[in-house]
Design a protein around this motif. Structure first.
Motif, mmCIF file in Angstrom:
data_model
loop_
_atom_site.group_PDB
_atom_site.id
_atom_site.type_symbol
_atom_site.label_atom_id
_atom_site.label_comp_id
_atom_site.label_asym_id
_atom_site.label_seq_id
_atom_site.Cartn_x
_atom_site.Cartn_y
_atom_site.Cartn_z
ATOM 1 N N VAL A 56 1.029 -1.211 -0.292
ATOM 2 C CA VAL A 56 0.300 -0.164 0.096
ATOM 3 C C VAL A 56 0.919 1.307 -0.264
ATOM 4 C CG1 VAL A 56 -1.392 1.157 1.142
ATOM 5 C CG2 VAL A 56 -2.344 -0.610 1.527
ATOM 6 N N GLY A 57 0.157 2.019 -0.844
ATOM 7 C CA GLY A 57 0.848 3.760 -0.579
ATOM 8 C C GLY A 57 -0.240 4.764 -0.911
ATOM 9 N N GLU A 58 0.707 6.002 -0.747
ATOM 10 C CA GLU A 58 0.011 7.616 -0.601
ATOM 11 C C GLU A 58 -1.423 7.172 -1.570
ATOM 12 O OE1 GLU A 58 2.286 10.606 -2.478
ATOM 13 O OE2 GLU A 58 3.506 9.994 -0.608
ATOM 14 N N ARG A 59 -0.950 6.578 -2.410
ATOM 15 C CA ARG A 59 -2.051 7.042 -3.496
ATOM 16 C C ARG A 59 -3.154 5.787 -3.407
ATOM 17 N NH1 ARG A 59 2.279 8.898 -6.673
ATOM 18 N NH2 ARG A 59 1.954 7.107 -8.248
ATOM 19 N N SER A 60 -2.726 4.268 -3.392
ATOM 20 C CA SER A 60 -3.613 2.878 -2.998
ATOM 21 C C SER A 60 -5.154 3.892 -2.678
ATOM 22 C CB SER A 60 -2.906 2.445 -1.783
ATOM 23 O OG SER A 60 -2.016 2.290 -2.422
ATOM 24 N N ARG A 61 -5.397 3.103 -3.003
ATOM 25 C CA ARG A 61 -6.825 2.930 -3.004
ATOM 26 C C ARG A 61 -8.330 1.373 -3.412
ATOM 27 N NH1 ARG A 61 -9.693 8.301 -3.159
ATOM 28 N NH2 ARG A 61 -11.494 6.551 -2.126
ATOM 29 N N LEU A 62 -9.016 1.081 -3.159
ATOM 30 C CA LEU A 62 -10.120 0.226 -3.399
ATOM 31 C C LEU A 62 -11.022 0.771 -4.525
ATOM 32 C CD1 LEU A 62 -10.868 -0.857 0.127
ATOM 33 C CD2 LEU A 62 -8.961 -2.268 -1.605
ATOM 34 N N ALA A 63 -10.793 -0.553 -5.856
ATOM 35 C CA ALA A 63 -11.056 0.302 -6.811
ATOM 36 C C ALA A 63 -12.729 0.037 -6.505
ATOM 37 C CB ALA A 63 -11.010 -1.085 -8.000
ATOM 38 N N CYS A 64 -13.195 -0.923 -5.619
ATOM 39 C CA CYS A 64 -14.788 -0.824 -5.499
ATOM 40 C C CYS A 64 -15.269 0.174 -4.663
ATOM 41 C CB CYS A 64 -14.754 -2.230 -4.568
ATOM 42 S SG CYS A 64 -14.427 -2.507 -2.672
ATOM 43 N N GLN A 65 -14.238 0.810 -4.375
ATOM 44 C CA GLN A 65 -14.612 1.905 -3.520
ATOM 45 C C GLN A 65 -15.261 3.582 -4.741
ATOM 46 O OE1 GLN A 65 -16.656 2.091 -0.525
ATOM 47 N NE2 GLN A 65 -16.464 0.441 -1.484
ATOM 48 N N LEU A 66 -13.980 3.656 -5.705
ATOM 49 C CA LEU A 66 -14.160 4.601 -6.616
ATOM 50 C C LEU A 66 -15.480 4.613 -7.353
ATOM 51 C CD1 LEU A 66 -10.686 3.986 -7.505
ATOM 52 C CD2 LEU A 66 -11.830 5.919 -6.057
ATOM 53 N N LYS A 67 -16.855 5.518 -7.333
ATOM 54 C CA LYS A 67 -17.367 5.604 -8.694
ATOM 55 C C LYS A 67 -17.164 5.829 -9.535
ATOM 56 C CE LYS A 67 -20.008 2.926 -5.531
ATOM 57 N NZ LYS A 67 -19.395 1.421 -5.528
ATOM 58 N N VAL A 68 -17.775 5.078 -10.999
ATOM 59 C CA VAL A 68 -18.060 6.034 -11.683
ATOM 60 C C VAL A 68 -17.904 6.931 -12.352
ATOM 61 C CG1 VAL A 68 -17.275 5.630 -14.363
ATOM 62 C CG2 VAL A 68 -16.819 3.907 -12.932
ATOM 63 N N HIS A 69 -17.941 8.169 -12.993
ATOM 64 C CA HIS A 69 -18.827 9.637 -12.946
ATOM 65 C C HIS A 69 -17.975 9.618 -14.074
ATOM 66 C CE1 HIS A 69 -16.624 12.676 -11.088
ATOM 67 N NE2 HIS A 69 -16.555 11.503 -10.026
ATOM 68 N N PRO A 70 -19.073 10.884 -15.431
ATOM 69 C CA PRO A 70 -18.283 11.245 -16.327
ATOM 70 C C PRO A 70 -16.698 12.522 -15.661
ATOM 71 C CG PRO A 70 -20.532 11.593 -16.491
ATOM 72 C CD PRO A 70 -20.513 11.362 -15.010
ATOM 73 N N GLY A 71 -16.495 12.987 -14.156
ATOM 74 C CA GLY A 71 -15.068 13.554 -13.638
ATOM 75 C C GLY A 71 -14.349 12.623 -13.453
ATOM 76 N N LEU A 72 -14.850 11.150 -14.160
ATOM 77 C CA LEU A 72 -13.545 10.584 -13.707
ATOM 78 C C LEU A 72 -13.482 10.005 -15.365
ATOM 79 C CD1 LEU A 72 -14.492 8.332 -11.059
ATOM 80 C CD2 LEU A 72 -12.750 10.449 -11.706
ATOM 81 N N HIS A 73 -13.754 10.490 -16.148
ATOM 82 C CA HIS A 73 -13.121 10.209 -17.644
ATOM 83 C C HIS A 73 -11.674 10.329 -18.116
ATOM 84 C CE1 HIS A 73 -14.473 9.310 -22.173
ATOM 85 N NE2 HIS A 73 -13.334 10.487 -22.105
ATOM 86 N N GLY A 74 -11.207 8.956 -18.137
ATOM 87 C CA GLY A 74 -9.522 9.406 -18.600
ATOM 88 C C GLY A 74 -8.886 9.465 -17.160
ATOM 89 N N LEU A 75 -9.891 8.100 -15.747
ATOM 90 C CA LEU A 75 -9.080 7.806 -14.733
ATOM 91 C C LEU A 75 -7.831 6.945 -15.278
ATOM 92 C CD1 LEU A 75 -8.347 8.273 -11.190
ATOM 93 C CD2 LEU A 75 -10.522 6.182 -12.658
ATOM 94 N N VAL A 76 -7.075 7.298 -14.467
ATOM 95 C CA VAL A 76 -5.732 5.796 -14.982
ATOM 96 C C VAL A 76 -5.340 5.602 -13.292
ATOM 97 C CG1 VAL A 76 -3.091 5.650 -15.641
ATOM 98 C CG2 VAL A 76 -5.386 7.379 -16.544
ATOM 99 N N VAL A 77 -5.505 4.858 -13.379
ATOM 100 C CA VAL A 77 -5.193 3.392 -11.758
ATOM 101 C C VAL A 77 -4.454 2.453 -12.340
ATOM 102 C CG1 VAL A 77 -7.156 3.924 -10.614
ATOM 103 C CG2 VAL A 77 -7.401 1.746 -12.395
ATOM 104 N N HIS A 78 -2.937 1.807 -11.831
ATOM 105 C CA HIS A 78 -1.922 1.131 -12.020
ATOM 106 C C HIS A 78 -2.246 -0.051 -10.777
ATOM 107 C CE1 HIS A 78 0.300 4.077 -13.815
ATOM 108 N NE2 HIS A 78 0.081 4.734 -13.152
ATOM 109 N N LEU A 79 -2.508 -1.349 -11.321
ATOM 110 C CA LEU A 79 -2.560 -2.249 -10.804
ATOM 111 C C LEU A 79 -1.054 -2.714 -9.855
ATOM 112 C CD1 LEU A 79 -4.733 -4.138 -13.172
ATOM 113 C CD2 LEU A 79 -5.286 -2.587 -11.414
ATOM 114 N N PRO A 80 -1.431 -3.550 -8.837
ATOM 115 C CA PRO A 80 -0.472 -3.827 -7.908
ATOM 116 C C PRO A 80 0.943 -4.694 -8.954
ATOM 117 C CG PRO A 80 -1.480 -4.336 -6.735
ATOM 118 C CD PRO A 80 -2.676 -3.353 -7.669
#
Length: 106
Positions: free
Chosen positions: A78-102
């Motif tokens: 876990v790092g400072e930018r770690s998140r659970l993908a289940c808790q990130l709800k998709v909406h138009p403001g996230l268009h282009g979001l980039v997530v890195h898989l461990p």
């Protein structure tokens, strides 16, 4: 639909159009993105949908709630930018979001 970019640990990028209202995790699972196990199905109890939000997006997301922070304690690397993908709800403001898989979820 909102485009999310999932970058595997040492592999390709998956550019996926995800339904608004879904989670980033659900978008990965329904599109067979490797590296998101999602063992609890999005209940915020297993940490097997751990991702690192790209630095360019880190300040654009709401802070994790206490349950997510507690569950992240069970994730590997876990790092400072770690998140659970289940808790990130998709909406138009996230268009282009980039997530890195461990490297691994276990």
């Amino acid at each position: 639909m909102t485009t999310i970019h999932y970058i595997e640990f040492e592999g390709p990028t998956h550019e996926i159009d995800v339904e608004d209202g879904w989670s980033v995790m659900k978008g990965a699972v329904y599109n067979a993105v490797p590296g998101i196990d999602a063992e609890c199905g999005g209940a915020c109890t297993c940490a097997t949908c751990h991702v690192r939000v790209d630095e360019a997006w880190a300040d654009r997301l709401p802070a994790p709630d206490p349950a997510e922070r507690d569950t992240l304690e069970f994730a590997k690397d876990v790092g400072e930018r770690s998140r659970l993908a289940c808790q990130l709800k998709v909406h138009p403001g996230l268009h282009g979001l980039v997530v890195h898989l461990p490297e691994s979820q276990t």
